[in-house]
Design a protein around this motif. Structure first.
Motif, PDB file in Angstrom:
ATOM      1  N   MET A 189       0.837  -1.112  -0.027  1.00 14.35           N
ATOM      2  CA  MET A 189       0.083   0.208   0.000  1.00 14.35           C
ATOM      3  C   MET A 189       1.103   1.391  -0.045  1.00 14.35           C
ATOM      4  O   MET A 189       0.526   2.258  -0.861  1.00 14.35           O
ATOM      5  CB  MET A 189      -0.861   0.002   1.385  1.00 14.35           C
ATOM      6  CG  MET A 189      -1.648   1.152   1.292  1.00 14.35           C
ATOM      7  SD  MET A 189      -3.239   1.324  -0.204  1.00 14.35           S
ATOM      8  CE  MET A 189      -3.935   2.651   0.455  1.00 14.35           C
ATOM      9  N   VAL A 190       1.888   1.405   0.888  1.00 15.33           N
ATOM     10  CA  VAL A 190       2.602   2.473   0.790  1.00 15.33           C
ATOM     11  C   VAL A 190       3.346   2.742  -0.423  1.00 15.33           C
ATOM     12  O   VAL A 190       3.434   3.921  -1.036  1.00 15.33           O
ATOM     13  CB  VAL A 190       3.880   2.124   1.950  1.00 15.33           C
ATOM     14  CG1 VAL A 190       4.802   3.394   2.132  1.00 15.33           C
ATOM     15  CG2 VAL A 190       3.169   2.091   3.491  1.00 15.33           C
ATOM     16  N   ILE A 191       4.042   1.615  -0.997  1.00 13.98           N
ATOM     17  CA  ILE A 191       4.728   1.912  -2.249  1.00 13.98           C
ATOM     18  C   ILE A 191       3.701   2.347  -3.390  1.00 13.98           C
ATOM     19  O   ILE A 191       4.330   3.092  -4.122  1.00 13.98           O
ATOM     20  CB  ILE A 191       5.512   0.397  -2.735  1.00 13.98           C
ATOM     21  CG1 ILE A 191       6.353   0.025  -1.598  1.00 13.98           C
ATOM     22  CG2 ILE A 191       5.790   0.722  -4.406  1.00 13.98           C
ATOM     23  CD1 ILE A 191       7.119  -1.247  -2.033  1.00 13.98           C
ATOM     24  N   THR A 251       1.122   4.112  -2.796  1.00 13.16           N
ATOM     25  CA  THR A 251       0.917   5.691  -2.590  1.00 13.16           C
ATOM     26  C   THR A 251       1.990   6.345  -3.252  1.00 13.16           C
ATOM     27  O   THR A 251       1.578   7.404  -3.742  1.00 13.16           O
ATOM     28  CB  THR A 251       0.631   5.517  -1.051  1.00 13.16           C
ATOM     29  OG1 THR A 251      -0.419   4.862  -0.637  1.00 13.16           O
ATOM     30  CG2 THR A 251       0.552   7.128  -0.903  1.00 13.16           C
ATOM     31  N   LEU A 252       3.147   5.906  -2.801  1.00 13.77           N
ATOM     32  CA  LEU A 252       4.315   6.655  -3.080  1.00 13.77           C
ATOM     33  C   LEU A 252       4.416   6.688  -4.854  1.00 13.77           C
ATOM     34  O   LEU A 252       4.720   7.813  -5.231  1.00 13.77           O
ATOM     35  CB  LEU A 252       5.537   5.906  -2.750  1.00 13.77           C
ATOM     36  CG  LEU A 252       7.027   6.617  -2.696  1.00 13.77           C
ATOM     37  CD1 LEU A 252       6.772   7.994  -2.031  1.00 13.77           C
ATOM     38  CD2 LEU A 252       7.984   5.666  -2.327  1.00 13.77           C
ATOM     39  N   HIS A 274       1.817   9.392  -5.930  1.00 14.33           N
ATOM     40  CA  HIS A 274       2.477  10.962  -5.616  1.00 14.33           C
ATOM     41  C   HIS A 274       3.333  11.212  -6.577  1.00 14.33           C
ATOM     42  O   HIS A 274       3.457  12.478  -7.234  1.00 14.33           O
ATOM     43  CB  HIS A 274       3.023  10.832  -4.096  1.00 14.33           C
ATOM     44  CG  HIS A 274       3.810  11.925  -3.924  1.00 14.33           C
ATOM     45  ND1 HIS A 274       3.185  13.225  -3.834  1.00 14.33           N
ATOM     46  CD2 HIS A 274       5.290  12.285  -3.823  1.00 14.33           C
ATOM     47  CE1 HIS A 274       4.151  14.136  -3.491  1.00 14.33           C
ATOM     48  NE2 HIS A 274       5.527  13.459  -3.651  1.00 14.33           N
ATOM     49  N   GLY A 283      -2.882  -0.536  -3.623  1.00 12.92           N
ATOM     50  CA  GLY A 283      -2.269  -1.624  -2.961  1.00 12.92           C
ATOM     51  C   GLY A 283      -2.893  -2.968  -3.058  1.00 12.92           C
ATOM     52  O   GLY A 283      -2.432  -3.795  -2.474  1.00 12.92           O
ATOM     53  N   ALA A 298      12.486   1.052  -2.621  1.00 10.67           N
ATOM     54  CA  ALA A 298      11.470   0.762  -1.783  1.00 10.67           C
ATOM     55  C   ALA A 298      10.924  -0.947  -1.928  1.00 10.67           C
ATOM     56  O   ALA A 298      10.644  -1.778  -1.312  1.00 10.67           O
ATOM     57  CB  ALA A 298      10.273   1.696  -1.755  1.00 10.67           C
TER      58      ALA A 298
END
Length: 261
Positions: A1-3, A5-6, A9, A38, A63
């Protein structure tokens, strides 16, 4: 999920919409959205492409490399269709219906009409459109994945949608059985031993040569990537191949069924 979102962005910073990025990468916006939300993990090749495109200096690739292998494939069945579209190989055993990628539109609609609770006409049409889009894999360039299917003989004899729908489906299967990248075997009803009594299974090899297994049951589905879980399913599928009729005998059975219908 974080990757994801990155990546989203960086995409916005670079001035791309999901649609414009998908067009540039020759994919569809849903794939981009799934990755950013994600539901589908960014793959190494795509991460490198996006790093170059966004000018991020390898941030996404670094990442991604830090994500534990065990967590790289989210257990969302919807992602199976994404992996299916990009697969190197697909092996499938089905015990109740013709596999979705091999279904004619009329047979697919007959399957949807058997569901309980039933689909509305609009829902059935939407499901049919999705199934037909999946079948575009047969036109994939430069080459479709290597495919192998094992289907129960009883499935070939069950007249879902009526005799004419079944006959057209059998004709279609017989034509598919001649494709150089597709193998079709029939599991004869008369077998006294059977390695697939626990139900359907799909084994898939990704473009990065990871092995996945997709299992589906009543109101539940699983996408497995742990080698300790994938390996026994692979062994089971190998046993099914040995128990099923040969390619030529399977074609012969189809010919016989078509002669009788």
């Amino acid at each position: 999920m974080v990757i994801g979102t990155l990546a989203g962005h960086f995409r916005r910073q670079a001035g791309y919409t999901q649609a414009s990025l998908a067009e540039l990468l020759h994919t569809d916006p849903e794939t981009i959205a799934s990755m950013e939300q994600g539901r589908r993990l960014l793959q190494p090749r795509m991460a490198a492409t996006l790093d170059e495109l966004f000018g991020t200096g390898g941030v996404l690739s670094v990442a991604l490399a830090k994500v534990p292998k065990r967590e790289r494939y989210p257990a969302f069945a919807i992602d199976f269709f994404t992996y299916e579209r990009e697969a190197v190989s697909l092996f499938s055993y089905q015990s109740q219906v013709i596999p979705g990628l091999l279904q004619t539109p009329e047979y697919a609609m007959a399957v949807f009409n058997c569901l309980d609770p039933p689909f509305t006409p609009e829902e059935a049409e939407a499901e049919l459109a999705t199934r037909l889009r999946r079948q575009a894999i047969f036109q994939r360039k430069p080459w479709p994945p290597m495919m192998h299917y094992i289907v129960e003989q009883s499935v070939l004899e069950r007249p879902l949608g009526g005799k004419e729908v079944l006959r057209a489906q059998l004709v279609h299967l017989r034509e598919l059985a001649e494709l150089p990248f597709l193998g079709l075997q029939v599991m004869p009803t008369g077998r006294q031993t059977h390695a697939g009594l626990s139900g359907p299974m799909v084994l898939l090899e990704t473009s990065d040569h990871d092995q996945l297994v997709y299992l589906e049951g009543h109101q539940v589905s699983f996408l497995l990537d742990d080698p300790e879980e994938v390996h026994p399913v692979s062994l089971k599928y190998g046993m099914l191949r040995n128990q099923a009729l040969s390619f030529e005998d399977s074609k012969g059975l189809l010919d016989a069924l078509l002669g009788e219908s």
